[in-house]
Every structure is written in C-alpha cells, then in structure tokens.
Design a protein around this motif. Structure first.
Motif, PDB file in Angstrom:
ATOM      1  N   LEU A  80       0.858  -1.169   0.000  1.00 50.96           N
ATOM      2  CA  LEU A  80       0.000   0.000   0.000  1.00 50.96           C
ATOM      3  C   LEU A  80       0.900   1.225   0.000  1.00 50.96           C
ATOM      4  CD1 LEU A  80      -1.334  -2.226   2.263  1.00 50.96           C
ATOM      5  CD2 LEU A  80      -3.260  -0.739   1.760  1.00 50.96           C
ATOM      6  N   TYR A  81       0.286   2.400  -0.183  1.00 49.68           N
ATOM      7  CA  TYR A  81       1.061   3.636  -0.244  1.00 49.68           C
ATOM      8  C   TYR A  81       0.408   4.678   0.653  1.00 49.68           C
ATOM      9  CZ  TYR A  81       2.970   1.169  -4.210  1.00 49.68           C
ATOM     10  OH  TYR A  81       3.565   0.214  -4.991  1.00 49.68           O
ATOM     11  N   THR A  82       1.246   5.509   1.295  1.00 49.14           N
ATOM     12  CA  THR A  82       0.736   6.489   2.235  1.00 49.14           C
ATOM     13  C   THR A  82       1.627   7.717   2.272  1.00 49.14           C
ATOM     14  OG1 THR A  82       0.013   6.791   4.536  1.00 49.14           O
ATOM     15  CG2 THR A  82       2.017   5.529   4.191  1.00 49.14           C
ATOM     16  N   ASP A  83       1.087   8.785   2.859  1.00 48.55           N
ATOM     17  CA  ASP A  83       1.904   9.964   3.123  1.00 48.55           C
ATOM     18  C   ASP A  83       2.620   9.771   4.458  1.00 48.55           C
ATOM     19  OD1 ASP A  83       0.040  11.949   5.184  1.00 48.55           O
ATOM     20  OD2 ASP A  83      -0.891  10.227   4.214  1.00 48.55           O
ATOM     21  N   ALA A  84       3.483  10.710   4.835  1.00 51.81           N
ATOM     22  CA  ALA A  84       4.312  10.563   6.029  1.00 51.81           C
ATOM     23  C   ALA A  84       3.503  10.528   7.313  1.00 51.81           C
ATOM     24  CB  ALA A  84       5.345  11.689   6.084  1.00 51.81           C
ATOM     25  N   GLN A  85       2.296  11.094   7.301  1.00 48.70           N
ATOM     26  CA  GLN A  85       1.458  11.122   8.506  1.00 48.70           C
ATOM     27  C   GLN A  85       0.369  10.041   8.491  1.00 48.70           C
ATOM     28  OE1 GLN A  85       2.015  14.129   6.646  1.00 48.70           O
ATOM     29  NE2 GLN A  85       3.820  14.369   7.965  1.00 48.70           N
ATOM     30  N   VAL A  86       0.330   9.242   7.452  1.00 42.91           N
ATOM     31  CA  VAL A  86      -0.696   8.210   7.277  1.00 42.91           C
ATOM     32  C   VAL A  86      -2.093   8.833   7.355  1.00 42.91           C
ATOM     33  CG1 VAL A  86      -1.362   5.834   7.890  1.00 42.91           C
ATOM     34  CG2 VAL A  86       0.909   6.642   8.433  1.00 42.91           C
ATOM     35  N   ASN A  87      -2.232   9.980   6.752  1.00 44.06           N
ATOM     36  CA  ASN A  87      -3.552  10.603   6.638  1.00 44.06           C
ATOM     37  C   ASN A  87      -4.323  10.038   5.449  1.00 44.06           C
ATOM     38  OD1 ASN A  87      -3.315  12.342   8.865  1.00 44.06           O
ATOM     39  ND2 ASN A  87      -2.182  13.841   7.660  1.00 44.06           N
ATOM     40  N   TYR A  88      -3.595   9.550   4.466  1.00 40.43           N
ATOM     41  CA  TYR A  88      -4.206   8.968   3.274  1.00 40.43           C
ATOM     42  C   TYR A  88      -3.476   7.669   2.940  1.00 40.43           C
ATOM     43  CZ  TYR A  88      -6.144  13.637   2.864  1.00 40.43           C
ATOM     44  OH  TYR A  88      -6.793  14.808   3.118  1.00 40.43           O
ATOM     45  N   VAL A  89      -4.237   6.668   2.535  1.00 37.01           N
ATOM     46  CA  VAL A  89      -3.678   5.363   2.162  1.00 37.01           C
ATOM     47  C   VAL A  89      -4.243   4.977   0.801  1.00 37.01           C
ATOM     48  CG1 VAL A  89      -3.501   2.917   2.754  1.00 37.01           C
ATOM     49  CG2 VAL A  89      -3.423   4.641   4.565  1.00 37.01           C
ATOM     50  N   LEU A  90      -3.374   4.546  -0.080  1.00 31.59           N
ATOM     51  CA  LEU A  90      -3.773   4.138  -1.419  1.00 31.59           C
ATOM     52  C   LEU A  90      -3.475   2.665  -1.626  1.00 31.59           C
ATOM     53  CD1 LEU A  90      -2.218   7.108  -3.458  1.00 31.59           C
ATOM     54  CD2 LEU A  90      -4.505   6.965  -2.469  1.00 31.59           C
ATOM     55  N   GLN A  91      -4.370   1.984  -2.306  1.00 31.34           N
ATOM     56  CA  GLN A  91      -4.158   0.598  -2.698  1.00 31.34           C
ATOM     57  C   GLN A  91      -4.272   0.506  -4.209  1.00 31.34           C
ATOM     58  OE1 GLN A  91      -6.831  -2.216  -0.937  1.00 31.34           O
ATOM     59  NE2 GLN A  91      -6.154  -3.920  -2.198  1.00 31.34           N
ATOM     60  N   GLY A  92      -3.276  -0.081  -4.854  1.00 37.10           N
ATOM     61  CA  GLY A  92      -3.289  -0.204  -6.302  1.00 37.10           C
ATOM     62  C   GLY A  92      -1.876  -0.196  -6.836  1.00 37.10           C
ATOM     63  N   SER A  93      -1.740  -0.083  -8.144  1.00 41.48           N
ATOM     64  CA  SER A  93      -0.425  -0.122  -8.785  1.00 41.48           C
ATOM     65  C   SER A  93       0.149   1.280  -8.923  1.00 41.48           C
ATOM     66  CB  SER A  93      -0.527  -0.768 -10.168  1.00 41.48           C
ATOM     67  OG  SER A  93      -0.850  -2.141 -10.050  1.00 41.48           O
ATOM     68  N   LEU A  94       1.409   1.421  -8.545  1.00 40.53           N
ATOM     69  CA  LEU A  94       2.146   2.664  -8.759  1.00 40.53           C
ATOM     70  C   LEU A  94       2.827   2.554 -10.117  1.00 40.53           C
ATOM     71  CD1 LEU A  94       3.127   5.386  -7.652  1.00 40.53           C
ATOM     72  CD2 LEU A  94       5.065   4.164  -6.620  1.00 40.53           C
ATOM     73  N   ILE A  95       2.477   3.427 -11.040  1.00 42.62           N
ATOM     74  CA  ILE A  95       2.945   3.347 -12.416  1.00 42.62           C
ATOM     75  C   ILE A  95       3.955   4.450 -12.697  1.00 42.62           C
ATOM     76  CG2 ILE A  95       2.260   3.343 -14.855  1.00 42.62           C
ATOM     77  CD1 ILE A  95       1.061   1.038 -13.232  1.00 42.62           C
ATOM     78  N   ASP A  96       5.080   4.075 -13.270  1.00 47.47           N
ATOM     79  CA  ASP A  96       6.023   5.055 -13.820  1.00 47.47           C
ATOM     80  C   ASP A  96       5.499   5.391 -15.213  1.00 47.47           C
ATOM     81  OD1 ASP A  96       8.104   6.352 -15.157  1.00 47.47           O
ATOM     82  OD2 ASP A  96       9.660   5.258 -14.076  1.00 47.47           O
ATOM     83  N   ALA A  97       4.797   6.531 -15.323  1.00 49.75           N
ATOM     84  CA  ALA A  97       4.123   6.872 -16.570  1.00 49.75           C
ATOM     85  C   ALA A  97       5.109   7.146 -17.695  1.00 49.75           C
ATOM     86  CB  ALA A  97       3.217   8.088 -16.352  1.00 49.75           C
ATOM     87  N   LYS A  98       6.257   7.710 -17.365  1.00 51.65           N
ATOM     88  CA  LYS A  98       7.238   8.037 -18.388  1.00 51.65           C
ATOM     89  C   LYS A  98       7.849   6.766 -18.990  1.00 51.65           C
ATOM     90  CE  LYS A  98      11.369  10.846 -19.213  1.00 51.65           C
ATOM     91  NZ  LYS A  98      12.355  11.793 -18.604  1.00 51.65           N
ATOM     92  N   ALA A  99       8.238   5.846 -18.108  1.00 47.61           N
ATOM     93  CA  ALA A  99       8.853   4.596 -18.566  1.00 47.61           C
ATOM     94  C   ALA A  99       7.822   3.511 -18.837  1.00 47.61           C
ATOM     95  CB  ALA A  99       9.863   4.095 -17.537  1.00 47.61           C
ATOM     96  N   ARG A 100       6.546   3.777 -18.459  1.00 50.77           N
ATOM     97  CA  ARG A 100       5.462   2.810 -18.627  1.00 50.77           C
ATOM     98  C   ARG A 100       5.806   1.485 -17.945  1.00 50.77           C
ATOM     99  NH1 ARG A 100       1.911   5.150 -21.948  1.00 50.77           N
ATOM    100  NH2 ARG A 100       0.634   3.293 -22.188  1.00 50.77           N
ATOM    101  N   ARG A 101       6.177   1.609 -16.665  1.00 51.26           N
ATOM    102  CA  ARG A 101       6.530   0.450 -15.853  1.00 51.26           C
ATOM    103  C   ARG A 101       5.598   0.364 -14.650  1.00 51.26           C
ATOM    104  NH1 ARG A 101      12.124   1.807 -13.911  1.00 51.26           N
ATOM    105  NH2 ARG A 101      11.787  -0.027 -12.600  1.00 51.26           N
ATOM    106  N   ASP A 102       5.176  -0.834 -14.335  1.00 50.12           N
ATOM    107  CA  ASP A 102       4.373  -1.076 -13.147  1.00 50.12           C
ATOM    108  C   ASP A 102       5.338  -1.315 -11.984  1.00 50.12           C
ATOM    109  OD1 ASP A 102       2.806  -2.101 -11.091  1.00 50.12           O
ATOM    110  OD2 ASP A 102       1.443  -3.141 -12.454  1.00 50.12           O
ATOM    111  N   LEU A 103       5.602  -0.281 -11.205  1.00 55.35           N
ATOM    112  CA  LEU A 103       6.575  -0.374 -10.121  1.00 55.35           C
ATOM    113  C   LEU A 103       6.094  -1.294  -9.007  1.00 55.35           C
ATOM    114  CD1 LEU A 103       7.693   3.368  -9.856  1.00 55.35           C
ATOM    115  CD2 LEU A 103       8.696   1.526 -11.216  1.00 55.35           C
ATOM    116  N   THR A 104       4.793  -1.352  -8.808  1.00 56.72           N
ATOM    117  CA  THR A 104       4.255  -2.246  -7.775  1.00 56.72           C
ATOM    118  C   THR A 104       4.493  -3.704  -8.147  1.00 56.72           C
ATOM    119  OG1 THR A 104       2.558  -0.618  -7.209  1.00 56.72           O
ATOM    120  CG2 THR A 104       2.185  -2.884  -6.484  1.00 56.72           C
TER     121      THR A 104
END
Length: 276
Positions: free
Chosen positions: A101-125
C-alpha cells in the motif's frame, strides 16, 4: 492476493493508466484462502529475509517508526512488515505481508493499487512484488521434497503441490515435454479431506517419485502405507512462504510463480537458469 478491505475509511486508488501485461498472466492455480497468515514471522528464504533482493530506497529510522506506529494505530490488527520510499515525492510504500500500500508521512491517506512510472510505462508495484516473492533456492529443505530428475537434471524447480490439485496434474503433463530438469515436489495437502492421506501413501511408498508421477499423470494411487512424513513441516513452510494455492513454483534463480505455467512460459523460466 489483494489487501483485505477490512479497514473503515480506507481510500482505494484505481489507476486508469494502461499497465504492461505481466508475463505470468496465464498461470493457473487452485487456492485455499484459509492458508493465509499475513502476520507470520519471516523465516530464512522467506519475504522480508536478508536473502531477498531489494533495490528500493530506505527511509530514515524515524520515518519508518512514525509511519509504522501511525499505520498500526489507525488500522488495529494490521502488522506492518516494512516501510520504503517511492520515486514519488512524499509517498511511502507500506508492506503488509506480500501486499503493498502507499501512504503519506502522517498516514492521513492510504492508497491501494499499482504505482505506475508513466514516463517509462513500468508497473513499479508489480516489479516490487516480484522482488518480495523471491526465495533463495538453497534455503529450501529439499530433503522434504519428492525428487524427480529428467535428462541431466541441471535446471531446478521446487513446487508446492496438492495431490487433488487439477492444475498440478496439468503442470506434470506439461513437464513431460521438458528435459534436463530436476523437480522437487513439496507435498502440500490443503484442498480436500483425503489430500493428506494420498500425500502420505505416496511419500511412504517404495518409490515416492514413481508413485507421484503415476498418480499425477496416470491417476494410479499406491497402496495404503504408513511412515513418518514431512507433510506438517511442509505445511508450516508453505504458510511462512505465504503459499496461497497450488501449484506454487520456486525457481533456482530465486523467481517464483503462483500457478501452472503453459509449456513455452515454463521453458523460458527454466532457460533463464542457463541451458545445458
């Protein structure tokens, strides 16, 4: 396996960006969700162990402590196995078992899903998950597995299998067209009440490798037999390696595939070890 949505207020991030197809998308697996143990402690060769390769940047000790404490406070019962920086400024990766999962430093927001490098078109997750699932082949207790050798046996693969697993049987039919390979089968009976009985009879037969092939390829079971088996140890190992279904393949180069691969894909994975 997707992170269970048991946490109230957890925001989901669904990416609309096109994602590159994964090479193992055709794998077939029979799973038993009850085998999941997200809070299992790491073991040698398991995800989180020092033998697992990683190129992900590391946050400061203070950041790790703060994010871990905040995450576990906001979501009681969830154990954080690791915190890492991502290429995106201010976004941290949080590892829970084999889920990311992905979050900010304070864990105020949490994201679930794939982190994509849009420039390189790579699925970093996906790339990160592949690294996390790597297991040092030499760390596996191969003396607890049935050993089958074809040709030179130079290439190696270990497989967690249930005797009632149809996809495991499909894998063994595929393996008949593969040469120069050693297959180590860890009996992993999780699918049916009689799976343990079949696994025991096969392990305790006069020739376990011959008995396993006869059952998986030809449907011929050996006579009832009794002896000491490593089955309980295999079940514990599978849980620690987070094997969720069968077959689960572990290759000598550290790679892992959850499910039965088609012939060409299997050959490609084995060829990556070097031809002989």
């Amino acid at each position: 396996m997707k992170f269970p949505l048991i946490m109230a207020g957890l925001a989901l991030c669904v990416s609309s960006l096109p994602v590159m197809a994964q090479p193992d998308a055709q794998v077939l697996s029979t799973s038993k969700p009850a085998m999941s143990t997200p809070n299992a402690s790491p073991v040698p060769g398991a995800p989180g162990d020092a033998q697992v390769l990683s190129t992900q940047a590391a946050p400061t000790a203070q950041q790790t402590q703060t994010i871990t404490k905040a995450f576990e406070t906001r979501f009681p019962g969830i154990h954080v196995d690791g915190v890492r920086l991502t290429p995106m400024s201010g976004l941290f990766e949080v590892q829970v078992g084999l889920d990311l999962l992905y979050t900010d430093a304070q864990v105020n927001y949490v994201l679930q899903g794939s982190l994509i490098d849009a420039k390189a078109r790579r699925d970093l997750t996906a790339e990160r998950l592949e690294v996390l699932q790597q297991v040092a082949f030499d760390s596996l207790p191969l003396d607890h597995a049935i050993r089958q050798v074809k040709g030179t046996g130079a290439r190696k693969v270990a497989v967690f299998e249930d005797p009632n697993c149809g996809y495991c049987k499909q894998l063994h039919h595929t393996l008949q067209d593969v040469d120069n390979v050693t297959v180590y089968t860890f009996l992993f009976p999780i699918l049916a009440p009689d799976s343990s009985t079949k696994a025991r009879d096969i392990w305790c037969s006069a020739d376990p490798a011959k008995a396993w092939k006869a059952w998986m390829v030809d449907g011929q079971l050996p006579p009832t037999a009794e002896c000491d088996t490593p089955i309980q140890d295999n079940l514990a190992l599978g849980r620690k390696l987070k094997v969720q279904g069968t077959p689960a393949l572990f290759f000598a180069d550290g790679g892992r595939v959850n499910g039965a691969l088609p012939l060409e894909a299997l050959k490609q994975r084995l060829d990556a070890q070097g031809k002989s």
